[in-house]
Design a protein around this motif. Structure first.
Motif, PDB file in Angstrom:
ATOM      1  N   ILE A 200      44.646  19.779  74.850  1.00  0.00           N
ATOM      2  CA  ILE A 200      44.956  18.634  73.991  1.00  0.00           C
ATOM      3  C   ILE A 200      46.388  18.664  73.467  1.00  0.00           C
ATOM      4  CG2 ILE A 200      44.410  17.523  71.788  1.00  0.00           C
ATOM      5  CD1 ILE A 200      41.514  18.012  72.364  1.00  0.00           C
ATOM      6  N   PRO A 201      46.847  19.723  72.783  1.00  0.00           N
ATOM      7  CA  PRO A 201      48.245  19.707  72.330  1.00  0.00           C
ATOM      8  C   PRO A 201      49.234  19.665  73.482  1.00  0.00           C
ATOM      9  CG  PRO A 201      47.268  21.883  71.981  1.00  0.00           C
ATOM     10  CD  PRO A 201      46.155  20.957  72.343  1.00  0.00           C
ATOM     11  N   LEU A 202      48.889  20.326  74.613  1.00  0.00           N
ATOM     12  CA  LEU A 202      49.805  20.323  75.754  1.00  0.00           C
ATOM     13  C   LEU A 202      49.971  18.920  76.323  1.00  0.00           C
ATOM     14  CD1 LEU A 202      51.526  21.511  77.977  1.00  0.00           C
ATOM     15  CD2 LEU A 202      49.431  22.290  79.139  1.00  0.00           C
ATOM     16  N   THR A 203      48.863  18.233  76.599  1.00  0.00           N
ATOM     17  CA  THR A 203      48.972  16.882  77.147  1.00  0.00           C
ATOM     18  C   THR A 203      49.554  15.907  76.123  1.00  0.00           C
ATOM     19  OG1 THR A 203      46.633  16.491  76.585  1.00  0.00           O
ATOM     20  CG2 THR A 203      47.129  17.161  78.845  1.00  0.00           C
ATOM     21  N   ALA A 204      49.296  16.144  74.829  1.00  0.00           N
ATOM     22  CA  ALA A 204      49.848  15.270  73.798  1.00  0.00           C
ATOM     23  C   ALA A 204      51.370  15.414  73.716  1.00  0.00           C
ATOM     24  CB  ALA A 204      49.212  15.580  72.445  1.00  0.00           C
ATOM     25  N   ILE A 205      51.859  16.649  73.672  1.00  0.00           N
ATOM     26  CA  ILE A 205      53.307  16.886  73.609  1.00  0.00           C
ATOM     27  C   ILE A 205      53.995  16.346  74.856  1.00  0.00           C
ATOM     28  CG2 ILE A 205      55.084  18.680  73.662  1.00  0.00           C
ATOM     29  CD1 ILE A 205      53.917  18.313  70.925  1.00  0.00           C
ATOM     30  N   ALA A 206      53.418  16.642  76.019  1.00  0.00           N
ATOM     31  CA  ALA A 206      54.002  16.163  77.274  1.00  0.00           C
ATOM     32  C   ALA A 206      53.966  14.642  77.339  1.00  0.00           C
ATOM     33  CB  ALA A 206      53.257  16.767  78.459  1.00  0.00           C
ATOM     34  N   GLY A 207      52.845  14.055  76.900  1.00  0.00           N
ATOM     35  CA  GLY A 207      52.717  12.599  76.922  1.00  0.00           C
ATOM     36  C   GLY A 207      53.699  11.921  75.979  1.00  0.00           C
ATOM     37  N   ILE A 208      53.868  12.472  74.792  1.00  0.00           N
ATOM     38  CA  ILE A 208      54.834  11.907  73.839  1.00  0.00           C
ATOM     39  C   ILE A 208      56.251  12.026  74.389  1.00  0.00           C
ATOM     40  CG2 ILE A 208      55.872  12.247  71.559  1.00  0.00           C
ATOM     41  CD1 ILE A 208      53.031  13.060  70.592  1.00  0.00           C
ATOM     42  N   GLY A 209      56.509  13.146  75.056  1.00  0.00           N
ATOM     43  CA  GLY A 209      57.822  13.320  75.673  1.00  0.00           C
ATOM     44  C   GLY A 209      58.096  12.261  76.728  1.00  0.00           C
TER      45      GLY A 209
END
Length: 265
Positions: A200-209
């Motif tokens: 979740i945090p990984l895909t969220a950070i990557a997605g926001i990027g």
């Protein structure tokens, strides 16, 4: 809202509900080949899609099953989140100097799909044949000891951070395999919950990027969510009635073929 996007979201959600994996590995190629989205937009949109859809699963694993090892999640995040940010920065730099990044994203997507196909088969074998006891603590029951185990977990997170940010694929199947190999005595339920919590945090950070770079289509994202949420619910309830030993090899073969097409494109 496009009915085709909604139906696609439902289909992928249904398969995820049945098999437990395959969200990004199915959704991103579908967006590229069926709907003609650029790989970079498909990746960016799918990353935010994954972050949102996985949140409910972690709520169940943490609240109901108590099956998330937050220490392992933290160690993997120490490696994955900074590497995700660095990968986004590299993509932004390449774009700013006029470098074409579509080829890079496409190749990374192909490699990730091939690795995921292999991981699906290995994952089934490990979970079927390898008995694991519930651990007394994550580090003491790891494959290595002390600082070596910590370093291996952080390094694994770093590799996943780069791969997932470039391709949106790998947070599920590859993350599960990594945890299974690093912590062989961990219970299957806890492996799944821990991997989901890290994703979740990984895909969220990557997605926001990717969002900051203009690589997210929010109309598409909304349509996919409308379809996928009921799809996951229905698939989860039918999963016990459909033989997994048939579905997983078929899914792995499909991903292997799609991944090869991306790599050879």
């Amino acid at each position: 809202m496009d009915i085709g996007y909604i139906l696609s979201g439902f289909a992928v959600g249904f398969l995820v509900g049945i098999t437990g994996v395959g969200g990004g590995s199915l959704m991103t190629p579908l967006l590229v080949f069926m709907f003609g989205f650029k790989p970079i937009v498909a990746v960016g949109t799918d990353l935010l899609f994954a972050a949102l859809t996985k949140t409910g699963g972690v709520w169940v694993h943490h609240g109901k099953h108590k099956s998330v090892d937050w220490k392992i999640v933290g160690l993997m995040a120490v490696g994955s989140l900074p590497m995700s940010v660095i990968t986004i920065y590299v993509i932004k730099h390449l774009m700013s100097i006029g470098k074409e990044i579509t080829g890079l994203i496409t190749y990374a997507l192909g490699i990730a799909l091939i690795m995921t196909a292999c991981a699906l088969l290995v994952r089934s074998f490990l979970m079927r044949n390898k008995a694991r006891d519930t651990e007394s603590g994550p580090i003491s029951t790891g494959r290595f000891t002390g600082n070596t185990q910590v370093a291996a977990t952080v390094l694994t997170g770093a590799v996943l951070g780069v791969l997932v940010t470039l391709s949106s694929v790998g947070a599920g199947a590859l993350g599960t395999i990594a945890i299974l190999l690093l912590y062989p005595r961990m219970s299957t339920l806890k492996v799944v919950g821990t991997d989901l919590a890290h994703a979740i945090p990984l895909t969220a950070i990557a997605g926001i990027g990717h969002w900051s770079l203009g690589h997210v289509d929010f109309t598409l994202l909304g349509s996919l969510l409308i379809g996928s949420l009921p799809g996951i619910w229905i698939g989860s309830h039918l999963s016990a009635k459909i033989p997994e030993k048939v579905l997983r090899p078929v899914l792995a073969l499909i991903l292997l073929l799609i991944g090869s097409k991306f790599v050879l494109a």
